[in-house]
Design a protein around this motif. Structure first.
Motif, short mmCIF file in Angstrom:
data_model
loop_
_atom_site.label_atom_id
_atom_site.label_comp_id
_atom_site.label_asym_id
_atom_site.label_seq_id
_atom_site.Cartn_x
_atom_site.Cartn_y
_atom_site.Cartn_z
N ASN A 110 0.82 -1.22 0.00
CA ASN A 110 0.00 0.00 0.00
C ASN A 110 0.85 1.26 0.00
O ASN A 110 0.50 2.27 0.62
N GLY A 111 1.98 1.20 -0.70
CA GLY A 111 2.88 2.36 -0.76
C GLY A 111 2.30 3.49 -1.59
O GLY A 111 1.48 3.28 -2.49
N THR A 112 2.71 4.70 -1.30
CA THR A 112 2.29 5.87 -2.06
C THR A 112 2.94 5.84 -3.45
O THR A 112 4.16 5.68 -3.54
N PRO A 113 2.17 5.99 -4.52
CA PRO A 113 2.76 5.98 -5.87
C PRO A 113 3.29 7.36 -6.26
O PRO A 113 3.11 8.35 -5.55
N CYS A 114 3.93 7.40 -7.41
CA CYS A 114 4.42 8.65 -8.03
C CYS A 114 5.44 9.39 -7.18
O CYS A 114 5.51 10.63 -7.22
N ILE A 115 6.22 8.66 -6.41
CA ILE A 115 7.31 9.28 -5.65
C ILE A 115 8.53 9.41 -6.56
O ILE A 115 8.96 8.44 -7.18
N VAL A 116 9.08 10.60 -6.65
CA VAL A 116 10.27 10.85 -7.48
C VAL A 116 11.33 11.51 -6.61
O VAL A 116 11.18 12.66 -6.21
N THR A 117 12.37 10.78 -6.30
CA THR A 117 13.46 11.35 -5.50
C THR A 117 14.40 12.13 -6.42
O THR A 117 14.39 11.94 -7.65
N LYS A 118 15.22 12.98 -5.85
CA LYS A 118 16.18 13.75 -6.65
C LYS A 118 17.15 12.81 -7.36
O LYS A 118 17.49 13.02 -8.52
N LEU A 119 17.57 11.76 -6.66
CA LEU A 119 18.50 10.82 -7.27
C LEU A 119 17.87 10.12 -8.47
O LEU A 119 18.50 9.97 -9.51
N CYS A 120 16.61 9.72 -8.32
CA CYS A 120 15.92 9.07 -9.44
C CYS A 120 15.74 10.03 -10.61
O CYS A 120 15.99 9.68 -11.77
N ARG A 121 15.31 11.25 -10.30
CA ARG A 121 15.10 12.23 -11.37
C ARG A 121 16.41 12.53 -12.10
O ARG A 121 16.46 12.58 -13.33
N ASP A 122 17.48 12.74 -11.34
CA ASP A 122 18.77 13.06 -11.97
C ASP A 122 19.29 11.89 -12.81
O ASP A 122 19.85 12.09 -13.90
N SER A 150 1.83 12.89 -12.94
CA SER A 150 1.90 14.13 -13.72
C SER A 150 3.01 15.08 -13.27
O SER A 150 3.38 15.98 -14.00
N LYS A 151 3.54 14.88 -12.07
CA LYS A 151 4.55 15.80 -11.54
C LYS A 151 5.92 15.15 -11.44
O LYS A 151 6.68 15.42 -10.51
N MET A 152 6.23 14.29 -12.39
CA MET A 152 7.51 13.57 -12.38
C MET A 152 8.71 14.51 -12.39
O MET A 152 9.75 14.21 -11.81
N LEU A 153 8.57 15.64 -13.08
CA LEU A 153 9.71 16.55 -13.25
C LEU A 153 9.68 17.72 -12.27
O LEU A 153 10.48 18.64 -12.37
N LYS A 154 8.76 17.69 -11.31
CA LYS A 154 8.68 18.76 -10.32
C LYS A 154 9.96 18.78 -9.48
O LYS A 154 10.45 17.74 -9.04
N GLY A 155 10.50 19.96 -9.30
CA GLY A 155 11.72 20.08 -8.53
C GLY A 155 12.96 20.17 -9.38
O GLY A 155 14.08 20.28 -8.85
N GLU A 156 12.80 20.13 -10.71
CA GLU A 156 13.93 20.27 -11.60
C GLU A 156 14.56 21.64 -11.44
O GLU A 156 13.90 22.67 -11.61
N MET A 157 15.84 21.68 -11.09
CA MET A 157 16.51 22.94 -10.80
C MET A 157 17.37 23.45 -11.95
O MET A 157 17.81 24.59 -11.93
N ARG A 158 17.64 22.60 -12.95
CA ARG A 158 18.47 23.03 -14.06
C ARG A 158 17.69 23.99 -14.96
O ARG A 158 16.66 23.63 -15.51
N GLN A 159 18.20 25.19 -15.09
CA GLN A 159 17.50 26.24 -15.82
C GLN A 159 17.22 25.85 -17.26
O GLN A 159 16.18 26.18 -17.83
N ARG A 161 16.36 23.12 -18.39
CA ARG A 161 15.37 22.06 -18.55
C ARG A 161 14.04 22.36 -17.84
O ARG A 161 13.17 21.48 -17.77
N VAL A 162 13.87 23.57 -17.36
CA VAL A 162 12.68 23.86 -16.57
C VAL A 162 11.39 23.72 -17.37
O VAL A 162 10.32 23.47 -16.81
N ASN A 163 11.46 23.89 -18.69
CA ASN A 163 10.26 23.81 -19.52
C ASN A 163 10.11 22.47 -20.22
O ASN A 163 9.19 22.29 -21.03
N MET A 164 10.99 21.53 -19.92
CA MET A 164 10.92 20.23 -20.58
C MET A 164 9.81 19.37 -19.98
O MET A 164 9.57 19.39 -18.79
N THR A 165 9.14 18.61 -20.84
CA THR A 165 8.04 17.75 -20.43
C THR A 165 8.44 16.28 -20.60
O THR A 165 9.50 15.97 -21.15
N VAL A 166 7.58 15.39 -20.13
CA VAL A 166 7.81 13.96 -20.32
C VAL A 166 7.93 13.64 -21.80
O VAL A 166 8.78 12.84 -22.22
N GLN A 167 7.10 14.27 -22.61
CA GLN A 167 7.14 14.03 -24.06
C GLN A 167 8.49 14.44 -24.65
O GLN A 167 9.01 13.78 -25.56
#
Length: 298
Positions: A110-122, A150-159, A161-167
């Motif tokens: 019953n874990g919470t889904p859609c968790i994205v850590t900084k390490l995973c995102r990077d 929908s918020k997989m890229l939330k927290g992206e700090m690289r300027q 890539r701030v407008n980049m989407t999953v697509q």
């Protein structure tokens, strides 16, 4: 398992001759492959069944309703190919598995889904990765998209890539996977490149990139199927890792650990599952193409 493919035969009476031949060849290959998987169902691992590297925590991916068939097609962009590419894999198998279970919510009961850590995102947005690292970066984004993250890229700090989407990321990854497949094809499928070649077709085709459904590539895939058993990968030892031929000169050869199960007849569990899934993609694409040809001009 064979019933859906048998039913498709009754829907193909008005297909154009060239398309009919392609579809017939794919259906024949699929029947052999599915029959093999049915006979070996107790011996193959999940990797072979689903066609992806899946752990026993990955149950949601086994549900056919999780995966969506592309409704709109696009193509890759050669201008997005990396100027340089790492000579060794930049993907850690355990980290990749952990990142995907965090997306799925199967990291615990019953874990919470859609968790994205900084390490995973990077890790999953790192450019320049080759081979299996690249295909698993794409798979990560596909899982996140299909699971509604929908918020997989939330927290992206690289300027930059701030407008980049999953697509955007999917197009970048598949454009580089296309380049990889073109190189493998040009070099004559040396070493153990068959597996990653088919995996790229499977994933990018499922992501909606129609140029991966190349007829010349299909002809080669069909030739790799064992005519008697219906499986794939009989002549290769996948425990050896990625071939040295595709490591840049003067660079150390680093093996990639792959979860594989070689069956008693020498067939590859992973490659058979991936190939059958990729052939299903070819079938879907050419069926959708014949639908287009029957539409009236406007």
């Amino acid at each position: 398992m064979t019933t859906p493919y048998v039913l498709l035969v009754f829907c193909l009476t008005t297909v154009l001759p060239t398309q009919q031949e392609v579809i017939d060849d794919v259906l024949t290959s699929l029947r052999k492959g599915v029959t093999f998987l049915e006979k070996q169902s107790r011996n193959i691992n999940l990797d072979g069944v689903v066609g992806y590297k899946i752990l026993h925590e990955f149950e949601p991916l086994m549900d056919t309703s999780f995966w969506s068939i592309p409704l709109d097609w696009t193509t890759t962009d050669p201008s997005l190919v990396y100027a340089t590419r790492r000579s060794t894999e930049c993907y850690d198998e355990q980290l990749s598995d952990k990142c995907m279970t965090l997306l799925l919510g199967t990291w615990k009961d019953n874990g919470t889904p859609c968790i994205v850590t900084k390490l995973c995102r990077d890790t999953m947005t790192r450019f320049g990765c080759p081979h299996y690292s690249l295909s698993h970066q794409l798979l990560y984004f596909m899982i996140g998209k299909m699971n509604g993250c929908s918020k997989m890229l939330k927290g992206e700090m690289r300027q930059s890539r701030v407008n980049m989407t999953v697509q955007h990321y999917q197009r970048i990854f598949c454009s580089n996977m296309m380049k990889s497949n073109q190189e493998i094809y040009k070099n004559g499928f040396t070493g153990q490149t068959h597996d990653i070649f088919i995996e790229n077709i499977l994933l990018c085709g499922l992501a909606g990139f129609s140029d991966f459904y190349n007829l010349d590539w299909l002809e080669h895939i069909l030739l790799w199927q064992d005519p008697e058993d219906g499986c794939f990968g009989k002549e290769y030892d996948f425990s050896l890792g990625f071939p040295e031929e595709h490591i840049a000169p003067q660079q150390p050869h680093r093996r990639v650990k792959r979860r594989e199960k070689t069956l008693r007849d020498g067939c590859s569990s992973h490659m058979t599952g991936v190939a059958v899934s990729a052939l299903g993609g070819y079938l879907n694409f050419y069926l959708s193409e014949q639908d287009i040809t029957k539409r009236p001009l406007t």
